[in-house]
Design a protein around this motif. Structure first.
Motif, PDB file in Angstrom:
ATOM      1  N   ALA A 217       7.360  -3.791 -11.315  1.00 21.57           N
ATOM      2  CA  ALA A 217       6.129  -4.511 -10.993  1.00 21.57           C
ATOM      3  C   ALA A 217       6.459  -5.595  -9.973  1.00 21.57           C
ATOM      4  CB  ALA A 217       5.532  -5.138 -12.246  1.00 21.57           C
ATOM      5  N   ALA A 218       5.550  -5.813  -9.042  1.00 16.97           N
ATOM      6  CA  ALA A 218       5.722  -6.858  -8.029  1.00 16.97           C
ATOM      7  C   ALA A 218       5.024  -8.121  -8.495  1.00 16.97           C
ATOM      8  CB  ALA A 218       5.150  -6.396  -6.702  1.00 16.97           C
ATOM      9  N   ASN A 219       5.562  -9.270  -8.080  1.00 17.05           N
ATOM     10  CA  ASN A 219       4.942 -10.531  -8.478  1.00 17.05           C
ATOM     11  C   ASN A 219       3.672 -10.815  -7.668  1.00 17.05           C
ATOM     12  OD1 ASN A 219       6.367 -11.074  -6.096  1.00 17.05           O
ATOM     13  ND2 ASN A 219       6.748 -13.197  -6.665  1.00 17.05           N
ATOM     14  N   LYS A 220       3.492 -10.129  -6.509  1.00 20.89           N
ATOM     15  CA  LYS A 220       2.290 -10.299  -5.689  1.00 20.89           C
ATOM     16  C   LYS A 220       1.874  -8.949  -5.132  1.00 20.89           C
ATOM     17  CE  LYS A 220       3.816 -14.831  -4.199  1.00 20.89           C
ATOM     18  NZ  LYS A 220       4.246 -15.651  -3.082  1.00 20.89           N
ATOM     19  N   ARG A 221       0.585  -8.783  -4.946  1.00 23.76           N
ATOM     20  CA  ARG A 221       0.093  -7.550  -4.326  1.00 23.76           C
ATOM     21  C   ARG A 221      -0.057  -7.710  -2.818  1.00 23.76           C
ATOM     22  NH1 ARG A 221      -4.231  -4.679  -8.297  1.00 23.76           N
ATOM     23  NH2 ARG A 221      -2.869  -4.639 -10.097  1.00 23.76           N
ATOM     24  N   ASP A 222      -0.286  -8.938  -2.386  1.00 26.47           N
ATOM     25  CA  ASP A 222      -0.410  -9.251  -0.962  1.00 26.47           C
ATOM     26  C   ASP A 222       0.602 -10.330  -0.621  1.00 26.47           C
ATOM     27  OD1 ASP A 222      -2.662  -7.591  -0.444  1.00 26.47           O
ATOM     28  OD2 ASP A 222      -3.932  -9.083  -1.435  1.00 26.47           O
TER      29      ASP A 222
ATOM     30  N   LEU B 166       9.260 -11.336  -1.799  1.00 28.39           N
ATOM     31  CA  LEU B 166       8.574 -10.528  -2.800  1.00 28.39           C
ATOM     32  C   LEU B 166       9.581 -10.240  -3.899  1.00 28.39           C
ATOM     33  CD1 LEU B 166       6.144  -8.703  -3.657  1.00 28.39           C
ATOM     34  CD2 LEU B 166       7.267  -6.879  -2.374  1.00 28.39           C
TER      35      LEU B 166
ATOM     36  N   ARG C  52       0.483  -1.454   4.623  1.00 28.24           N
ATOM     37  CA  ARG C  52       0.651  -1.025   3.224  1.00 28.24           C
ATOM     38  C   ARG C  52       2.080  -0.506   3.051  1.00 28.24           C
ATOM     39  NH1 ARG C  52      -0.272   4.115   0.776  1.00 28.24           N
ATOM     40  NH2 ARG C  52      -0.827   3.904  -1.416  1.00 28.24           N
TER      41      ARG C  52
ATOM     42  N   VAL D 202       5.122   1.020  -6.500  1.00 29.65           N
ATOM     43  CA  VAL D 202       4.621  -0.352  -6.436  1.00 29.65           C
ATOM     44  C   VAL D 202       4.069  -0.524  -5.022  1.00 29.65           C
ATOM     45  CG1 VAL D 202       5.217  -2.782  -6.560  1.00 29.65           C
ATOM     46  CG2 VAL D 202       6.317  -1.159  -8.098  1.00 29.65           C
ATOM     47  N   ILE D 203       2.761  -0.763  -4.910  1.00 27.78           N
ATOM     48  CA  ILE D 203       2.108  -0.854  -3.599  1.00 27.78           C
ATOM     49  C   ILE D 203       1.852  -2.314  -3.275  1.00 27.78           C
ATOM     50  CG2 ILE D 203       0.088  -0.188  -2.242  1.00 27.78           C
ATOM     51  CD1 ILE D 203      -0.109   2.256  -4.182  1.00 27.78           C
ATOM     52  N   VAL D 204       2.317  -2.715  -2.076  1.00 26.68           N
ATOM     53  CA  VAL D 204       2.173  -4.087  -1.625  1.00 26.68           C
ATOM     54  C   VAL D 204       1.584  -4.065  -0.215  1.00 26.68           C
ATOM     55  CG1 VAL D 204       3.408  -6.225  -1.078  1.00 26.68           C
ATOM     56  CG2 VAL D 204       4.160  -4.807  -2.981  1.00 26.68           C
ATOM     57  N   THR D 205       0.657  -4.964   0.055  1.00 27.14           N
ATOM     58  CA  THR D 205       0.098  -5.109   1.403  1.00 27.14           C
ATOM     59  C   THR D 205       0.765  -6.298   2.070  1.00 27.14           C
ATOM     60  OG1 THR D 205      -2.014  -4.230   0.631  1.00 27.14           O
ATOM     61  CG2 THR D 205      -2.028  -5.407   2.738  1.00 27.14           C
TER      62      THR D 205
END
Length: 139
Positions: A56-61, A68, A119, A134-137
């Protein structure tokens, strides 16, 4: 009966000599004696533990260059094992030079500063298993 026994012993000795086995020592039991088979306990070999990886990432954006943190837990591997971060590049997965060590209770923490905007899809690998994406922008 003795003749059959002697022929059997001679055949065994001859076979060992032909095979070149110098360690084969054949001792025939006395006629009429019972030979007990050696009993070795059977050790059950358990199945190897199934390896699972969560991420899991701590931020999505995030902004480009901003740190990150991807954290998660690994089961089925020993503490001290390595986990590796991968990034999707079109349809293939590329290993990034980011690794972490699995801690005592299976936790890990990866740090990365994404540079490319857009993305970005990451995953974590450990022990032959992979985490979900895990998708991050990156802006």
């Amino acid at each position: 009966m003795k003749r059959v026994h002697r022929l059997a012993v001679a055949a065994v000795i001859g076979t060992a000599a032909i095979a070149g086995s110098t360690a084969a020592a054949v001792a025939a039991p006395a006629p009429g004696t019972l030979v007990a088979a050696a009993h070795h306990p059977v050790h059950k070999v358990g199945k190897p533990a199934k390896v699972t990886v969560s991420a899991a990432a701590n931020k999505r954006d995030v902004r480009a260059g901003q740190e990150l943190r991807i954290t998660g837990k690994v089961t089925g591997v020993r503490p001290g094992s390595k986990v590796r971060l991968q990034q999707q590049d079109h349809r293939r997965w590329v290993n990034l030079p980011v690794t972490a060590t699995v801690q005592k209770h299976g936790e890990y923490q990866l740090h990365i500063k994404p540079a490319h905007k857009g993305r970005t899809v990451y995953r974590v690998t450990a022990g032959g298993a992979v985490s979900h994406n895990v998708i991050v922008t990156v802006r």
